[in-house]
Design a protein around this motif. Structure first.
Motif, PDB file in Angstrom:
ATOM      1  N   MET A   1     -90.548 -66.590  22.357  1.00  0.00           N
ATOM      2  CA  MET A   1     -90.886 -68.007  22.346  1.00  0.00           C
ATOM      3  C   MET A   1     -92.270 -68.226  21.738  1.00  0.00           C
ATOM      4  SD  MET A   1     -89.723 -70.962  22.966  1.00  0.00           S
ATOM      5  CE  MET A   1     -90.458 -72.548  22.842  1.00  0.00           C
ATOM      6  N   LEU A   2     -93.140 -67.237  21.913  1.00  0.00           N
ATOM      7  CA  LEU A   2     -94.468 -67.367  21.306  1.00  0.00           C
ATOM      8  C   LEU A   2     -94.368 -67.388  19.782  1.00  0.00           C
ATOM      9  CD1 LEU A   2     -96.508 -65.015  23.660  1.00  0.00           C
ATOM     10  CD2 LEU A   2     -96.479 -67.516  23.625  1.00  0.00           C
ATOM     11  N   ARG A   3     -93.444 -66.616  19.214  1.00  0.00           N
ATOM     12  CA  ARG A   3     -93.227 -66.630  17.758  1.00  0.00           C
ATOM     13  C   ARG A   3     -92.616 -67.968  17.326  1.00  0.00           C
ATOM     14  NH1 ARG A   3     -91.566 -60.884  18.316  1.00  0.00           N
ATOM     15  NH2 ARG A   3     -89.441 -61.658  18.370  1.00  0.00           N
ATOM     16  N   VAL A   4     -91.748 -68.528  18.153  1.00  0.00           N
ATOM     17  CA  VAL A   4     -91.170 -69.841  17.855  1.00  0.00           C
ATOM     18  C   VAL A   4     -92.282 -70.881  17.826  1.00  0.00           C
ATOM     19  CG1 VAL A   4     -89.611 -71.645  18.681  1.00  0.00           C
ATOM     20  CG2 VAL A   4     -88.913 -69.253  18.827  1.00  0.00           C
TER      21      VAL A   4
ATOM     22  N   GLU B   1     -95.225 -70.463  16.997  1.00  0.00           N
ATOM     23  CA  GLU B   1     -96.002 -70.287  15.760  1.00  0.00           C
ATOM     24  C   GLU B   1     -95.225 -70.710  14.516  1.00  0.00           C
ATOM     25  OE1 GLU B   1     -99.167 -69.586  16.116  1.00  0.00           O
ATOM     26  OE2 GLU B   1     -98.769 -69.430  18.267  1.00  0.00           O
ATOM     27  N   GLY B   2     -93.963 -71.148  14.679  1.00  0.00           N
ATOM     28  CA  GLY B   2     -93.195 -71.656  13.547  1.00  0.00           C
ATOM     29  C   GLY B   2     -92.139 -70.715  13.007  1.00  0.00           C
ATOM     30  N   ASP B   3     -91.848 -69.623  13.693  1.00  0.00           N
ATOM     31  CA  ASP B   3     -90.853 -68.654  13.234  1.00  0.00           C
ATOM     32  C   ASP B   3     -89.450 -69.108  13.674  1.00  0.00           C
ATOM     33  OD1 ASP B   3     -89.312 -66.516  12.531  1.00  0.00           O
ATOM     34  OD2 ASP B   3     -90.410 -65.035  13.721  1.00  0.00           O
TER      35      ASP B   3
ATOM     36  N   ARG C   1     -88.035 -78.804  20.716  1.00  0.00           N
ATOM     37  CA  ARG C   1     -88.993 -79.910  20.628  1.00  0.00           C
ATOM     38  C   ARG C   1     -90.314 -79.577  21.328  1.00  0.00           C
ATOM     39  NH1 ARG C   1     -84.976 -84.904  22.065  1.00  0.00           N
ATOM     40  NH2 ARG C   1     -84.077 -85.168  19.995  1.00  0.00           N
ATOM     41  N   SER C   2     -90.253 -78.754  22.359  1.00  0.00           N
ATOM     42  CA  SER C   2     -91.447 -78.407  23.137  1.00  0.00           C
ATOM     43  C   SER C   2     -92.151 -77.161  22.626  1.00  0.00           C
ATOM     44  CB  SER C   2     -91.058 -78.183  24.605  1.00  0.00           C
ATOM     45  OG  SER C   2     -90.440 -79.314  25.139  1.00  0.00           O
ATOM     46  N   ARG C   3     -91.683 -76.619  21.524  1.00  0.00           N
ATOM     47  CA  ARG C   3     -92.208 -75.333  21.048  1.00  0.00           C
ATOM     48  C   ARG C   3     -93.711 -75.374  20.801  1.00  0.00           C
ATOM     49  NH1 ARG C   3     -89.993 -78.030  17.058  1.00  0.00           N
ATOM     50  NH2 ARG C   3     -90.878 -78.033  14.953  1.00  0.00           N
ATOM     51  N   ALA C   4     -94.226 -76.461  20.297  1.00  0.00           N
ATOM     52  CA  ALA C   4     -95.653 -76.525  19.958  1.00  0.00           C
ATOM     53  C   ALA C   4     -96.541 -76.539  21.200  1.00  0.00           C
ATOM     54  CB  ALA C   4     -95.931 -77.762  19.109  1.00  0.00           C
TER      55      ALA C   4
END
Length: 179
Positions: free
Chosen positions: A1-4, A6-8, A50-53
């Motif tokens: 999820m941390l990579r997500v 960051e935009g991956d 949607r909450s990734r950021a």
């Protein structure tokens, strides 16, 4: 999820592949409707994306994921959207084909008894209050620990233990004739 975060996007696809099936199974056990469980699972992963950021790893990812799923399922149950859309396991599917049971080496009689008992257990779980049902499903089927369940249900571990105690006591009483 941390990579997500960051935009991956390929990492999100991997998360989806890994967690989609357990989330759908959990939701199905909560709402007792395959189509609704798939729809709710889609909403779960849409909210994750949607909450990734703003994602912060304060708990395990699965705890956060199942918290979202639990809240969506409880809202769906609370809103009464499930009154007429229940799908019975013994009804024909939308395509008209009946459900098939895999051969497990049981006789027909043993299989009938097994299916009847399974349906009775499922119905007893379904009759539990929504929060108790969620706790039981996460504890028994998802094998989550008390701390994870407490995070998902936003309550204390002792509240989870109390919920599970009351739920299991209720199930014991309802299913005592099966012992």
């Amino acid at each position: 999820m941390l990579r997500v975060r960051e935009g991956d996007d390929s990492s999100f696809a991997a998360l989806l592949d890994r967690h989609r099936s357990p989330v759908i199974h959990f939701l199905y056990r909560m709402v007792q409707n395959q189509a609704v469980s798939e729809e709710l699972a889609q909403e779960v992963f849409l909210r994750v994306y949607r909450s990734r950021a703003t994602y912060e790893p304060t708990a395990k990812f699965t705890t956060w994921l199942f918290r979202i799923a639990t809240h969506l399922a409880l809202n769906w149950i609370r809103d009464g959207r499930n009154e007429k859309s229940q799908e019975s396991l013994d009804r024909e599917t939308a395509e008209g084909a009946t459900r098939q049971v895999a051969d497990r080496g049981r006789t027909v009689e043993q299989e009938l008894v097994y299916q009847a008992r399974l349906a009775e257990v499922r119905q007893a779980i379904e009759l539990l209050p929504a929060k108790q049902r969620a706790a039981v499903l996460m504890h028994k089927y998802e094998e989550m620990e008390y701390a994870q369940i407490a995070n998902v249900l936003t309550c204390s571990e002792s509240a989870v233990k109390s919920l599970l105690f009351r739920a299991y006591e209720s199930l014991r009483m309802r299913l005592a004739h099966m012992a």
